[in-house]
Design an enzyme around this catalytic site. Structure first.
Site, PDB file in Angstrom:
ATOM      1  N   LYS A  16     -11.009  -1.577  -4.945  1.00  0.00           N
ATOM      2  CA  LYS A  16     -10.544  -1.879  -6.314  1.00  0.00           C
ATOM      3  C   LYS A  16     -10.096  -3.340  -6.435  1.00  0.00           C
ATOM      4  CE  LYS A  16      -7.084   1.022  -6.388  1.00  0.00           C
ATOM      5  NZ  LYS A  16      -7.072   1.533  -5.000  1.00  0.00           N
ATOM      6  N   ARG A  76      -0.809   5.561 -10.956  1.00  0.00           N
ATOM      7  CA  ARG A  76      -0.968   6.264  -9.677  1.00  0.00           C
ATOM      8  C   ARG A  76      -0.658   7.750  -9.804  1.00  0.00           C
ATOM      9  NH1 ARG A  76      -1.720   1.852  -6.188  1.00  0.00           N
ATOM     10  NH2 ARG A  76      -1.352   2.340  -4.027  1.00  0.00           N
ATOM     11  N   ARG A 116      -8.770  -4.085   7.982  1.00  0.00           N
ATOM     12  CA  ARG A 116      -8.502  -5.031   6.897  1.00  0.00           C
ATOM     13  C   ARG A 116      -7.458  -6.082   7.312  1.00  0.00           C
ATOM     14  NH1 ARG A 116      -7.202  -2.809   0.918  1.00  0.00           N
ATOM     15  NH2 ARG A 116      -5.178  -2.207   1.755  1.00  0.00           N
ATOM     16  N   ARG A 133      -1.519  -5.722   6.862  1.00  0.00           N
ATOM     17  CA  ARG A 133      -0.409  -5.212   6.052  1.00  0.00           C
ATOM     18  C   ARG A 133       0.332  -4.119   6.813  1.00  0.00           C
ATOM     19  NH1 ARG A 133      -2.982  -3.958   0.209  1.00  0.00           N
ATOM     20  NH2 ARG A 133      -1.615  -2.157   0.470  1.00  0.00           N
TER      21      ARG A 133
HETATM   22  P1  AMP Z   1      -1.732  -0.963  -3.144  1.00  0.00           P
HETATM   23  O1  AMP Z   1      -1.740  -2.406  -2.783  1.00  0.00           O
HETATM   24  O2  AMP Z   1      -2.201  -0.710  -4.551  1.00  0.00           O
HETATM   25  O3  AMP Z   1      -2.454  -0.106  -2.122  1.00  0.00           O
HETATM   26  O4  AMP Z   1      -0.203  -0.489  -3.129  1.00  0.00           O
HETATM   27  C1  AMP Z   1       0.577  -0.582  -1.950  1.00  0.00           C
HETATM   28  C2  AMP Z   1       1.814   0.297  -2.101  1.00  0.00           C
HETATM   29  O5  AMP Z   1       2.593  -0.138  -3.222  1.00  0.00           O
HETATM   30  C3  AMP Z   1       1.538   1.767  -2.383  1.00  0.00           C
HETATM   31  O6  AMP Z   1       1.278   2.506  -1.207  1.00  0.00           O
HETATM   32  C4  AMP Z   1       2.850   2.188  -3.059  1.00  0.00           C
HETATM   33  O7  AMP Z   1       3.887   2.343  -2.117  1.00  0.00           O
HETATM   34  C5  AMP Z   1       3.172   0.959  -3.904  1.00  0.00           C
HETATM   35  N1  AMP Z   1       2.551   1.060  -5.250  1.00  0.00           N
HETATM   36  C6  AMP Z   1       1.566   0.272  -5.761  1.00  0.00           C
HETATM   37  N2  AMP Z   1       1.249   0.651  -7.009  1.00  0.00           N
HETATM   38  C7  AMP Z   1       2.049   1.696  -7.310  1.00  0.00           C
HETATM   39  C8  AMP Z   1       2.185   2.547  -8.439  1.00  0.00           C
HETATM   40  N3  AMP Z   1       1.418   2.395  -9.541  1.00  0.00           N
HETATM   41  N4  AMP Z   1       3.120   3.540  -8.384  1.00  0.00           N
HETATM   42  C9  AMP Z   1       3.908   3.699  -7.311  1.00  0.00           C
HETATM   43  N5  AMP Z   1       3.810   2.954  -6.187  1.00  0.00           N
HETATM   44  C10 AMP Z   1       2.888   1.958  -6.173  1.00  0.00           C
END
Ligand code: AMP
Length: 213
Positions: A13, A88, A127, A160
């Site tokens: 994404k 989410r 990654r 990460r």
């Molecule tokens: P991502 O980079 O989108 O994979 O997000 C990394 C982490 O950030 C996720 O595993 C969640 O802990 C938190 N996070 C990101 N977006 C959301 C969201 N919309 N709702 C809740 N937690 C989020």
């Protein structure tokens, strides 16, 4: 146009959001990036979010809803924006509809990045991300020219914290339990398009284009 990119962690994404953003000049609104930036700044939101993110769980809805509500009102979002990693869960999706409704706007399309858990685990564990510019690499599929060094800015590449194997498992579990229902949410609104996210980046980009037409 307001586009939601939906899919499990590591499904591509972020990469596709960056491409769309460069092409259409719609900003990429990534709640994950916003939270990581809050962590880097050491803000209160960041401190609270880090503990939750390191366990692969979701940060509270009100935190991410507020981030999106504020950012989406910036002037560069007037012509549209791309949501990456938000909503989410179903309550975030409903809050987004309410928020946009008040502004006389709506989500135009939700694109689902379809890929199996097995493919994701190998993608996520290889990654690497640039600490400075956020460019993404993969130890197998998109190697940097020099090990652990960003091709674009020369800074260090890191893994990460939440791309560690145990956390990946938890993030996928959370995706299936909480985020998958969002697919049904947009299907019911007849806004869902699906792309095959196993393909290489250019082919996925072409499929996303077709989905948005
Ligand atoms: P991502 O980079 O989108 O994979 O997000 C990394 C982490 O950030 C996720 O595993 C969640 O802990 C938190 N996070 C990101 N977006 C959301 C969201 N919309 N709702 C809740 N937690 C989020």
């Amino acid at each position: 146009m307001i586009v939601v990119l939906l899919g499990p962690p590591g499904s591509g994404k972020g990469t596709q959001a960056k491409r769309l953003s460069a092409e259409y000049r719609w900003p990429q609104l990534s709640t994950g990036d916003m939270l990581r930036s809050a962590i880097a700044k050491g803000s209160q939101v960041g401190i609270e979010a880090k503990a939750v993110m390191d366990q692969g769980r979701l940060v509270p809805d009100e935190v991410v809803i507020r981030l999106i509500a504020e950012r989406s009102q910036d002037s560069d979002c007037k012509g549209g924006f791309i949501l990456d990693g938000f909503p989410r869960n179903e309550s975030q999706a409903a809050a987004l509809d309410t928020m946009l409704g008040k502004q006389g706007r709506q989500v135009d399309c939700a694109v689902l990045f379809d890929i199996s858990d097995q493919d994701l685990v190998s993608r996520l564990s290889g990654r690497r991300t640039c600490v400075k510019c956020g460019a993404m690499y993969h130890l197998e599929f998109a190697k940097p020219k020099q090990l652990n060094t960003c091709d674009s800015c020369g800074s260090a590449l890191i893994q990460r914290d939440d791309d560690q194997p145990q956390v990946i498992k938890k993030r996928l579990e959370v995706y299936h339990q909480q985020t998958e229902p969002v697919v049904g949410y947009y299907t019911r609104q007849s806004k869902l398009k699906t792309v095959d996210a196993r393909e290489e980046t250019d082919r996925v980009a072409a499929a996303v284009h077709r989905a948005l037409k």
